[in-house]
Design a protein around this motif. Structure first.
Motif, PDB file in Angstrom:
ATOM      1  N   PHE A 102       0.808  -1.221   0.000  1.00 49.26           N
ATOM      2  CA  PHE A 102       0.000   0.000   0.000  1.00 49.26           C
ATOM      3  C   PHE A 102       0.844   1.274   0.000  1.00 49.26           C
ATOM      4  O   PHE A 102       0.303   2.370   0.054  1.00 49.26           O
ATOM      5  N   LYS A 103       2.155   1.127  -0.072  1.00 51.99           N
ATOM      6  CA  LYS A 103       3.026   2.310  -0.055  1.00 51.99           C
ATOM      7  C   LYS A 103       2.711   3.226  -1.238  1.00 51.99           C
ATOM      8  O   LYS A 103       2.537   4.426  -1.068  1.00 51.99           O
ATOM      9  N   GLN A 104       2.632   2.653  -2.444  1.00 51.17           N
ATOM     10  CA  GLN A 104       2.259   3.427  -3.635  1.00 51.17           C
ATOM     11  C   GLN A 104       1.410   2.553  -4.541  1.00 51.17           C
ATOM     12  O   GLN A 104       1.767   1.396  -4.789  1.00 51.17           O
ATOM     13  N   GLY A 105       0.303   3.116  -5.035  1.00 48.30           N
ATOM     14  CA  GLY A 105      -0.553   2.343  -5.916  1.00 48.30           C
ATOM     15  C   GLY A 105      -1.310   3.202  -6.901  1.00 48.30           C
ATOM     16  O   GLY A 105      -1.460   4.410  -6.722  1.00 48.30           O
ATOM     17  N   VAL A 106      -1.776   2.536  -7.938  1.00 42.32           N
ATOM     18  CA  VAL A 106      -2.642   3.147  -8.945  1.00 42.32           C
ATOM     19  C   VAL A 106      -3.929   2.331  -8.925  1.00 42.32           C
ATOM     20  O   VAL A 106      -3.892   1.105  -9.084  1.00 42.32           O
ATOM     21  N   TRP A 107      -5.052   3.014  -8.737  1.00 36.26           N
ATOM     22  CA  TRP A 107      -6.335   2.334  -8.566  1.00 36.26           C
ATOM     23  C   TRP A 107      -7.368   2.890  -9.522  1.00 36.26           C
ATOM     24  O   TRP A 107      -7.411   4.092  -9.770  1.00 36.26           O
ATOM     25  N   SER A 108      -8.220   1.991 -10.040  1.00 36.95           N
ATOM     26  CA  SER A 108      -9.343   2.426 -10.873  1.00 36.95           C
ATOM     27  C   SER A 108     -10.638   2.055 -10.173  1.00 36.95           C
ATOM     28  O   SER A 108     -10.714   1.047  -9.460  1.00 36.95           O
ATOM     29  N   PHE A 109     -11.651   2.886 -10.391  1.00 36.83           N
ATOM     30  CA  PHE A 109     -12.950   2.721  -9.745  1.00 36.83           C
ATOM     31  C   PHE A 109     -14.035   2.894 -10.801  1.00 36.83           C
ATOM     32  O   PHE A 109     -14.035   3.890 -11.523  1.00 36.83           O
ATOM     33  N   ALA A 110     -14.944   1.914 -10.869  1.00 37.08           N
ATOM     34  CA  ALA A 110     -16.070   2.001 -11.805  1.00 37.08           C
ATOM     35  C   ALA A 110     -17.366   1.883 -11.012  1.00 37.08           C
ATOM     36  O   ALA A 110     -17.548   0.937 -10.229  1.00 37.08           O
ATOM     37  N   ASP A 111     -18.247   2.830 -11.195  1.00 33.67           N
ATOM     38  CA  ASP A 111     -19.539   2.862 -10.516  1.00 33.67           C
ATOM     39  C   ASP A 111     -20.467   1.836 -11.173  1.00 33.67           C
ATOM     40  O   ASP A 111     -20.761   1.924 -12.358  1.00 33.67           O
ATOM     41  N   LEU A 112     -20.913   0.858 -10.406  1.00 29.02           N
ATOM     42  CA  LEU A 112     -21.801  -0.193 -10.913  1.00 29.02           C
ATOM     43  C   LEU A 112     -23.245   0.018 -10.472  1.00 29.02           C
ATOM     44  O   LEU A 112     -24.075  -0.881 -10.653  1.00 29.02           O
ATOM     45  N   SER A 113     -23.568   1.158  -9.905  1.00 27.55           N
ATOM     46  CA  SER A 113     -24.890   1.356  -9.310  1.00 27.55           C
ATOM     47  C   SER A 113     -26.035   1.255 -10.311  1.00 27.55           C
ATOM     48  O   SER A 113     -27.133   0.859  -9.936  1.00 27.55           O
ATOM     49  N   SER A 114     -25.801   1.574 -11.583  1.00 26.91           N
ATOM     50  CA  SER A 114     -26.900   1.459 -12.556  1.00 26.91           C
ATOM     51  C   SER A 114     -27.201  -0.009 -12.867  1.00 26.91           C
ATOM     52  O   SER A 114     -28.320  -0.357 -13.224  1.00 26.91           O
ATOM     53  N   GLU A 115     -26.201  -0.887 -12.694  1.00 25.85           N
ATOM     54  CA  GLU A 115     -26.382  -2.313 -12.952  1.00 25.85           C
ATOM     55  C   GLU A 115     -26.772  -3.084 -11.701  1.00 25.85           C
ATOM     56  O   GLU A 115     -27.380  -4.147 -11.779  1.00 25.85           O
ATOM     57  N   ARG A 116     -26.385  -2.562 -10.550  1.00 25.09           N
ATOM     58  CA  ARG A 116     -26.534  -3.313  -9.321  1.00 25.09           C
ATOM     59  C   ARG A 116     -26.921  -2.373  -8.183  1.00 25.09           C
ATOM     60  O   ARG A 116     -26.057  -1.812  -7.515  1.00 25.09           O
ATOM     61  N   PRO A 117     -28.208  -2.218  -7.935  1.00 23.69           N
ATOM     62  CA  PRO A 117     -28.607  -1.324  -6.842  1.00 23.69           C
ATOM     63  C   PRO A 117     -28.188  -1.896  -5.486  1.00 23.69           C
ATOM     64  O   PRO A 117     -28.058  -3.106  -5.319  1.00 23.69           O
ATOM     65  N   VAL A 118     -27.988  -1.001  -4.548  1.00 24.39           N
ATOM     66  CA  VAL A 118     -27.611  -1.413  -3.204  1.00 24.39           C
ATOM     67  C   VAL A 118     -28.871  -1.774  -2.421  1.00 24.39           C
ATOM     68  O   VAL A 118     -29.840  -1.020  -2.410  1.00 24.39           O
TER      69      VAL A 118
END
Length: 180
Positions: A102-118
């Protein structure tokens, strides 16, 4: 601004550069997904974007081991927008320092809320749901979580009801956002 800077800033997926699980830099899509201006995320601990401290710590435990082994990690999980709303998110990351993941990282995030409601789930229901999607049997889930298989079956029955599913395959399809 270089072409690489422009590409990072305007990438169609949320991107964040992190150091010790703190956002150092993020792009416009990341800011949009989590509901604030880019500047709001500078030096923000990622912990603020998780539903709970337990979820944050669990991902660190599981993800840290995988990052040390492979340098990459991915999952789908519930995250929290700065306004408090929960949503499903696909997270993928690469550690630039696998020996200290976890010292250095590159992260991607994709919102899935339209496909999968909470759907409001207890922590235990979320754990059972995740392990169910991984193809685990009730007995395997019970061993993993320290529960009897009957307790796991009770959690699965509540999940079926909450998601309006008749059978386990239909429930898994709803979890994964697959069309029915």
């Amino acid at each position: 601004m270089t072409q690489m800077d422009i590409a990072f800033l305007h990438a169609p997926t949320g991107l964040a550069l992190t150091e010790n699980r703190i956002v150092v830099q993020c792009n416009l899509r990341f800011a949009e997904i989590f509901g604030a201006a880019i500047d709001s995320f500078s030096q923000m601990p990622l912990e603020r974007l998780y539903p709970s401290l337990q979820d944050y710590e669990k991902v660190a435990h599981i993800g840290g081991d995988i990052l040390r082994e492979t340098g990459r990690y991915e999952d789908e999980r519930i995250m929290r927008r700065l306004g408090g709303d929960l949503f499903w998110c696909r997270v993928r990351g690469t550690s630039l320092t696998p020996e200290d993941p976890f010292k250095q990282g590159v992260w991607s995030f994709a919102d899935l809320s339209s496909e999968r409601p909470v759907v409001e789930l207890t922590r235990r229901e979320r754990e059972v749901a995740i392990l169910t999607c991984q193809g685990k049997t009730s007995k395997e889930i019970g061993l993993s979580l320290g529960l009897s298989y009957r307790t796991v079956e009770a959690h699965r029955a509540r999940l079926l009801q909450k998601f309006g599913a008749r059978k386990l395959p239909e429930l898994v399809a709803k979890f994964s956002g697959m069309p029915l």
